[in-house]
Design an enzyme around this catalytic site. Structure first.
Site, PDB file in Angstrom:
ATOM      1  N   TYR A  13      33.235  29.619 -18.457  1.00  0.00           N
ATOM      2  CA  TYR A  13      32.919  28.431 -19.258  1.00  0.00           C
ATOM      3  C   TYR A  13      31.434  28.350 -19.604  1.00  0.00           C
ATOM      4  CZ  TYR A  13      37.390  25.945 -19.194  1.00  0.00           C
ATOM      5  OH  TYR A  13      38.678  25.558 -19.416  1.00  0.00           O
TER       6      TYR A  13
ATOM      7  N   ASP B  53      41.762  25.772 -14.684  1.00  0.00           N
ATOM      8  CA  ASP B  53      42.188  25.055 -15.890  1.00  0.00           C
ATOM      9  C   ASP B  53      43.666  25.322 -16.152  1.00  0.00           C
ATOM     10  OD1 ASP B  53      41.867  23.577 -18.349  1.00  0.00           O
ATOM     11  OD2 ASP B  53      41.878  25.502 -19.395  1.00  0.00           O
TER      12      ASP B  53
ATOM     13  N   ASP C 222      47.842  35.603 -11.391  1.00  0.00           N
ATOM     14  CA  ASP C 222      49.102  35.679 -12.137  1.00  0.00           C
ATOM     15  C   ASP C 222      50.275  35.387 -11.203  1.00  0.00           C
ATOM     16  OD1 ASP C 222      48.500  38.053 -10.800  1.00  0.00           O
ATOM     17  OD2 ASP C 222      49.337  39.369 -12.342  1.00  0.00           O
TER      18      ASP C 222
ATOM     19  N   LYS D  39      41.477  37.305  -9.440  1.00  0.00           N
ATOM     20  CA  LYS D  39      42.070  38.570  -9.891  1.00  0.00           C
ATOM     21  C   LYS D  39      41.189  39.703  -9.362  1.00  0.00           C
ATOM     22  CE  LYS D  39      44.691  39.606 -13.006  1.00  0.00           C
ATOM     23  NZ  LYS D  39      46.026  40.310 -12.880  1.00  0.00           N
TER      24      LYS D  39
ATOM     25  N   ASP E 221      47.267  22.733 -15.274  1.00  0.00           N
ATOM     26  CA  ASP E 221      48.234  22.248 -16.265  1.00  0.00           C
ATOM     27  C   ASP E 221      49.654  22.562 -15.806  1.00  0.00           C
ATOM     28  OD1 ASP E 221      46.289  21.276 -17.982  1.00  0.00           O
ATOM     29  OD2 ASP E 221      47.196  22.159 -19.770  1.00  0.00           O
TER      30      ASP E 221
HETATM   31  C1  IPM Z   1      40.453  20.180 -18.757  1.00  0.00           C
HETATM   32  C2  IPM Z   1      40.358  20.397 -20.239  1.00  0.00           C
HETATM   33  C3  IPM Z   1      38.938  20.817 -20.580  1.00  0.00           C
HETATM   34  C4  IPM Z   1      38.692  22.168 -19.928  1.00  0.00           C
HETATM   35  C5  IPM Z   1      38.609  20.850 -22.081  1.00  0.00           C
HETATM   36  C6  IPM Z   1      38.891  19.537 -22.764  1.00  0.00           C
HETATM   37  C7  IPM Z   1      37.181  21.265 -22.328  1.00  0.00           C
HETATM   38  O1  IPM Z   1      41.308  21.296 -20.661  1.00  0.00           O
HETATM   39  O2  IPM Z   1      39.682  19.364 -18.224  1.00  0.00           O
HETATM   40  O3  IPM Z   1      41.307  20.803 -18.122  1.00  0.00           O
HETATM   41  O4  IPM Z   1      39.052  23.220 -20.471  1.00  0.00           O
HETATM   42  O5  IPM Z   1      38.117  22.162 -18.846  1.00  0.00           O
HETATM   43 MG    MG Z   2      42.694  21.918 -19.139  1.00  0.00          MG
END
Ligand code: IPM
Ligand code: MG
Length: 370
Positions: free
Chosen positions: A143, A251, A227, A194, A255
């Site tokens: 990042y 990240d 993975d 990884k 999710d």
């Molecule tokens: C998160 C989001 C952010 C990230 C974006 C909005 C920059 O996806 O907080 O998970 O990638 O960190």
């Molecule tokens: Mg995210």
């Protein structure tokens, strides 16, 4: 009454604005009912800030954030700002907050509320009672690594570069947070990278192993490739307690973990810095979901992730565990009553609005505090 709890609220864009409205109602409730008050300032971030100042966050707002005890963040982004150059995108506002405040530890708990176990896309028995914590390194890795950018090669084609970088101390400090958190939970850490492909992964594994051996040998440690971890999260999520991983893998894995709980609309998060001399950590709290432009302004969004982020703030920044418990219990009661926004409603159920979800939460708070 003056309060020494300085709180900055940054609703941002899209549904960030409407979910944060419900948080304001809860702040007011605490003010009136619990003699817990906050000195609340509000600011602009993301597209809203771009429209006003031309930048996704301005120096004055950054200043307020740096001097607040906690920042509550909604969401940023939307189609209106998609075409902007990279450095001016709404997301840069969030990334600047994380980087300038050095919020390296991002806690993303994935908790399945009993009433929602059927809202998950996985079978109830796989997720019911699930309580895992993804700890994502938030200020390093790809990042922020240099060099980065796009250049044009002599033959006219373009070349894009992002760089994954980690140092020993960056890995060590996030590993320590993971082990400390695990001690207060299930005492188990999965370290995820990884190392079969990436040098940063090899270093990550080495440093986590050494930190464990030297300081946290009482905690159970396992290493897992990213993975495989992704696959294990949907195969058997209850094998995990704390997962510690880098910025990009965190990240993605968070999710995935979010969806185990039924909806991205349920997941809060806390981003913490290192404690200063007084023990205070800089902190930002935000829902894991984004700005959801498709449903923005329709009073449809689920405010729970933001309300639960507020509860995390009470717990981690203000040392008010009983009040945090109160908000979390109120949220549980609301869900147990079958009060659901569209994202978590079962087929045949009539979903409630964002405001109605807020109403229901306040009513539960009233009952619990009576
Ligand atoms: C998160 C989001 C952010 C990230 C974006 C909005 C920059 O996806 O907080 O998970 O990638 O960190
Ligand atoms: Mg995210």
């Amino acid at each position: 009454m003056a309060s020494n709890r300085k709180l900055l609220v940054l609703p941002g864009d899209g549904i960030g604005v409407e979910v944060m409205r419900q948080v304001h109602r809860v702040v007011d409730w605490f003010d009136k009912r619990r003699t817990v008050s906050f000195d609340v300032k509000e600011g602009l971030v993301g597209g809203a800030a771009i429209d006003k100042h031309g930048w996704p966050i301005d120096d004055a707002t950054m200043d307020v954030a740096m001097n607040s005890d906690a920042t509550l963040f909604g969401a940023v982004g939307g189609p209106k700002w998609d075409g902007l150059p990279f450095e001016k995108k709404p997301e840069r506002g969030l990334l600047r907050l994380r980087k300038d405040m050095d919020l390296f530890a991002n806690l993303r708990p994935a908790l399945v509320f009993d009433a929602l176990a059927d809202a998950s896309s996985l079978k109830r028995e796989l997720v019911s009672g699930l309580d895992i914590l993804i700890l994502r390194e938030l200020t390093g890795g790809v990042y922020f690594g240099e060099p980065r950018g796009v250049s044009t090669l002599p033959d006219g084609q373009k070349k894009a570069v992002d760089t994954q970088v980690y140092t020993t101390s960056e890995i060590q400090r996030i590993a320590r947070v993971a082990f400390e958190l695990a001690r207060k939970r299930g005492n188990k850490v999965h370290s995820v990278e990884k190392s079969n492909v990436m040098h940063t992964g090899v270093l990550w594994r080495e440093v986590v192993t050494a930190t464990h051996k030297a300081e946290f040998a009482d905690v159970k440690l396992e290493h897992m490739l990213a993975d495989n971890c992704n696959m294990q999260l949907v195969r058997n999520p209850k094998q995990f307690d704390v997962i510690v991983t880098d910025n990009l893998f965190g990240d993605m894995l968070s999710d995935c973990a979010a969806m185990l709980t039924g909806s991205l609309g349920m997941l809060p998060s806390a981003s913490l810095g290192a404690p200063d001399a007084t023990g205070r950590r800089k902190a930002l709290y935000e829902p894991v979901h984004g700005s959801a432009p498709d449903i923005a302004g329709k009073d449809m969004a689920n405010p729970m992730a933001t309300l639960l982020s507020f509860a995390m703030m009470l717990r981690y920044s203000f040392d008010l565990p009983a009040d945090a418990d109160l908000v979390e219990q109120a949220a549980k009661n609301v869900l147990a009553k079958g009060i659901r926004t569209r994202d978590i409603a079962m087929p045949g159920e009539t979903p409630v609005s964002t405001t109605q979800m807020g109403d229901a939460l306040l009513a539960e708070l009233d009952k619990l505090a009576a």
